[in-house]
Write a protein that holds these residues in place. Structure first.
Motif, PDB file in Angstrom:
ATOM      1  N   TRP A 262      45.288 -19.130 -33.960  1.00 42.87           N
ATOM      2  CA  TRP A 262      46.584 -19.007 -34.597  1.00 42.87           C
ATOM      3  C   TRP A 262      47.546 -18.211 -33.711  1.00 42.87           C
ATOM      4  O   TRP A 262      48.720 -18.564 -33.600  1.00 42.87           O
ATOM      5  N   SER A 263      47.033 -17.165 -33.096  1.00 43.65           N
ATOM      6  CA  SER A 263      47.868 -16.306 -32.262  1.00 43.65           C
ATOM      7  C   SER A 263      47.726 -16.702 -30.805  1.00 43.65           C
ATOM      8  O   SER A 263      46.637 -16.696 -30.258  1.00 43.65           O
ATOM      9  N   GLY A 264      48.799 -17.097 -30.180  1.00 42.33           N
ATOM     10  CA  GLY A 264      48.771 -17.429 -28.764  1.00 42.33           C
ATOM     11  C   GLY A 264      48.513 -18.883 -28.472  1.00 42.33           C
ATOM     12  O   GLY A 264      48.929 -19.400 -27.430  1.00 42.33           O
ATOM     13  N   GLY A 265      47.798 -19.577 -29.382  1.00 39.12           N
ATOM     14  CA  GLY A 265      47.595 -21.004 -29.211  1.00 39.12           C
ATOM     15  C   GLY A 265      46.564 -21.425 -28.190  1.00 39.12           C
ATOM     16  O   GLY A 265      46.537 -22.594 -27.786  1.00 39.12           O
ATOM     17  N   SER A 266      45.671 -20.511 -27.758  1.00 41.17           N
ATOM     18  CA  SER A 266      44.608 -20.932 -26.842  1.00 41.17           C
ATOM     19  C   SER A 266      43.771 -22.018 -27.496  1.00 41.17           C
ATOM     20  O   SER A 266      43.569 -22.018 -28.706  1.00 41.17           O
ATOM     21  N   THR A 267      43.291 -22.956 -26.671  1.00 37.80           N
ATOM     22  CA  THR A 267      42.553 -24.092 -27.205  1.00 37.80           C
ATOM     23  C   THR A 267      41.224 -24.311 -26.485  1.00 37.80           C
ATOM     24  O   THR A 267      40.999 -23.805 -25.380  1.00 37.80           O
ATOM     25  N   SER A 268      40.382 -25.089 -27.144  1.00 39.21           N
ATOM     26  CA  SER A 268      39.095 -25.478 -26.582  1.00 39.21           C
ATOM     27  C   SER A 268      38.785 -26.888 -27.059  1.00 39.21           C
ATOM     28  O   SER A 268      39.081 -27.217 -28.213  1.00 39.21           O
ATOM     29  N   TYR A 269      38.212 -27.726 -26.170  1.00 46.95           N
ATOM     30  CA  TYR A 269      37.910 -29.115 -26.504  1.00 46.95           C
ATOM     31  C   TYR A 269      36.501 -29.481 -26.044  1.00 46.95           C
ATOM     32  O   TYR A 269      36.005 -28.967 -25.040  1.00 46.95           O
ATOM     33  N   ARG A 270      35.905 -30.434 -26.764  1.00 50.46           N
ATOM     34  CA  ARG A 270      34.681 -31.016 -26.239  1.00 50.46           C
ATOM     35  C   ARG A 270      35.071 -31.960 -25.119  1.00 50.46           C
ATOM     36  O   ARG A 270      36.164 -32.538 -25.119  1.00 50.46           O
ATOM     37  N   ASP A 271      34.164 -32.138 -24.144  1.00 49.60           N
ATOM     38  CA  ASP A 271      34.523 -32.900 -22.948  1.00 49.60           C
ATOM     39  C   ASP A 271      34.957 -34.325 -23.251  1.00 49.60           C
ATOM     40  O   ASP A 271      35.878 -34.850 -22.613  1.00 49.60           O
ATOM     41  N   SER A 272      34.318 -34.974 -24.211  1.00 41.69           N
ATOM     42  CA  SER A 272      34.573 -36.395 -24.442  1.00 41.69           C
ATOM     43  C   SER A 272      35.963 -36.683 -25.016  1.00 41.69           C
ATOM     44  O   SER A 272      36.383 -37.841 -25.043  1.00 41.69           O
ATOM     45  N   VAL A 273      36.673 -35.659 -25.482  1.00 43.63           N
ATOM     46  CA  VAL A 273      38.003 -35.893 -26.055  1.00 43.63           C
ATOM     47  C   VAL A 273      39.114 -35.306 -25.182  1.00 43.63           C
ATOM     48  O   VAL A 273      40.303 -35.511 -25.478  1.00 43.63           O
ATOM     49  N   LYS A 274      38.746 -34.597 -24.130  1.00 39.75           N
ATOM     50  CA  LYS A 274      39.759 -34.006 -23.260  1.00 39.75           C
ATOM     51  C   LYS A 274      40.650 -35.097 -22.669  1.00 39.75           C
ATOM     52  O   LYS A 274      40.174 -36.125 -22.202  1.00 39.75           O
ATOM     53  N   GLY A 275      41.968 -34.866 -22.693  1.00 34.06           N
ATOM     54  CA  GLY A 275      42.912 -35.841 -22.187  1.00 34.06           C
ATOM     55  C   GLY A 275      43.317 -36.890 -23.204  1.00 34.06           C
ATOM     56  O   GLY A 275      44.276 -37.633 -22.989  1.00 34.06           O
ATOM     57  N   ARG A 276      42.584 -36.983 -24.322  1.00 32.42           N
ATOM     58  CA  ARG A 276      42.919 -37.954 -25.371  1.00 32.42           C
ATOM     59  C   ARG A 276      43.360 -37.278 -26.666  1.00 32.42           C
ATOM     60  O   ARG A 276      44.234 -37.782 -27.367  1.00 32.42           O
ATOM     61  N   PHE A 277      42.755 -36.160 -26.999  1.00 33.18           N
ATOM     62  CA  PHE A 277      43.062 -35.437 -28.237  1.00 33.18           C
ATOM     63  C   PHE A 277      43.829 -34.163 -27.916  1.00 33.18           C
ATOM     64  O   PHE A 277      43.581 -33.517 -26.894  1.00 33.18           O
ATOM     65  N   THR A 278      44.744 -33.805 -28.818  1.00 30.44           N
ATOM     66  CA  THR A 278      45.479 -32.552 -28.678  1.00 30.44           C
ATOM     67  C   THR A 278      45.487 -31.823 -30.009  1.00 30.44           C
ATOM     68  O   THR A 278      45.900 -32.393 -31.025  1.00 30.44           O
ATOM     69  N   ILE A 279      45.032 -30.577 -30.003  1.00 31.35           N
ATOM     70  CA  ILE A 279      45.077 -29.748 -31.200  1.00 31.35           C
ATOM     71  C   ILE A 279      46.304 -28.844 -31.106  1.00 31.35           C
ATOM     72  O   ILE A 279      46.633 -28.331 -30.026  1.00 31.35           O
ATOM     73  N   SER A 280      46.999 -28.682 -32.227  1.00 31.69           N
ATOM     74  CA  SER A 280      48.183 -27.831 -32.246  1.00 31.69           C
ATOM     75  C   SER A 280      48.273 -27.158 -33.607  1.00 31.69           C
ATOM     76  O   SER A 280      47.530 -27.513 -34.527  1.00 31.69           O
ATOM     77  N   ARG A 281      49.178 -26.194 -33.709  1.00 27.85           N
ATOM     78  CA  ARG A 281      49.322 -25.515 -35.004  1.00 27.85           C
ATOM     79  C   ARG A 281      50.772 -25.182 -35.252  1.00 27.85           C
ATOM     80  O   ARG A 281      51.567 -25.013 -34.333  1.00 27.85           O
ATOM     81  N   ASP A 282      51.112 -25.085 -36.535  1.00 28.11           N
ATOM     82  CA  ASP A 282      52.428 -24.655 -36.990  1.00 28.11           C
ATOM     83  C   ASP A 282      52.178 -23.438 -37.864  1.00 28.11           C
ATOM     84  O   ASP A 282      51.787 -23.578 -39.029  1.00 28.11           O
ATOM     85  N   ASN A 283      52.379 -22.260 -37.289  1.00 34.88           N
ATOM     86  CA  ASN A 283      52.059 -21.033 -38.017  1.00 34.88           C
ATOM     87  C   ASN A 283      52.905 -20.878 -39.278  1.00 34.88           C
ATOM     88  O   ASN A 283      52.424 -20.376 -40.293  1.00 34.88           O
TER      89      ASN A 283
END
Length: 123
Positions: free
Chosen positions: A53-74
Motif C-alpha cells: 500500500w505504501s510506496g507501491g513496491s511490487t512482486s510477480y511470479r515469473d510466468s506473468v512478468k511482462g503480461r500482468f500488472t498489479i496496482s493500487r488506489d489508496n
C-alpha cells in the motif's frame, strides 16, 4: 477484520485482457501488502503478484512478468490486476489477499482472503 471483495473475472479468448479489482474494507490500517493468488482445477493455489500500500513496491511470479500488472488506489482501498496476453494456463479462480507483512509470496503469510473470481481463458 478486513473484508475483501473481488470482481472483474470472466471468459476471454487467448491473447485477450481482463482487469480484476479487489475492494478492501474494515480494519485495513493493519494491512501492508495486498496480493493476488490463483488456483487452477486440481492444482494448489499459487502466488501471482503483490503490492505494498505504501510506496507501491511490487512482486510477480515469473510466468506473468511482462503480461500482468498489479496496482493500487489508496484513496479507494482498491487493488487491481491488469492481465494482458492471457493464456489458457492462466485459467483459475483468482483470490485477493491481505497481509501485515512486506510483500510475502506464501499464502500462509496472508491473513485475509476474498471469495475469489473465476477467470477462464479459452484457446
Amino acid at each position: 477484520q478486513v473484508q475483501l471483495v473481488e470482481s472483474g473475472g470472466g471468459l476471454v479468448q487467448a491473447g485477450g485482457s481482463l482487469r480484476l479489482s479487489c475492494a478492501a474494507s474494515g480494519r485495513t490500517f493493519g494491512s501492508d501488502s495486498m496480493a493476488w493468488f490463483r488456483q487452477a482445477p486440481g492444482k494448489e493455489r499459487e502466488f501471482v503478484a503483490a503490492i505494498r500500500w505504501s510506496g507501491g513496491s511490487t512482486s510477480y511470479r515469473d510466468s506473468v512478468k511482462g503480461r500482468f500488472t498489479i496496482s493500487r488506489d489508496n484513496a479507494k482501498n482498491t487493488v487491481y490486476l491488469q492481465m494482458n496476453s492471457l493464456k489458457p494456463e492462466d485459467t483459475g479462480v483468482y483470490y485477493c489477499a491481505s497481509s501485515g507483512r512486506w510483500l510475502p509470496t506464501r499464502e500462509e503469510e496472508y491473513e485475509y482472503w476474498g471469495q475469489g473470481t473465476q477467470v477462464t481463458v479459452s484457446s
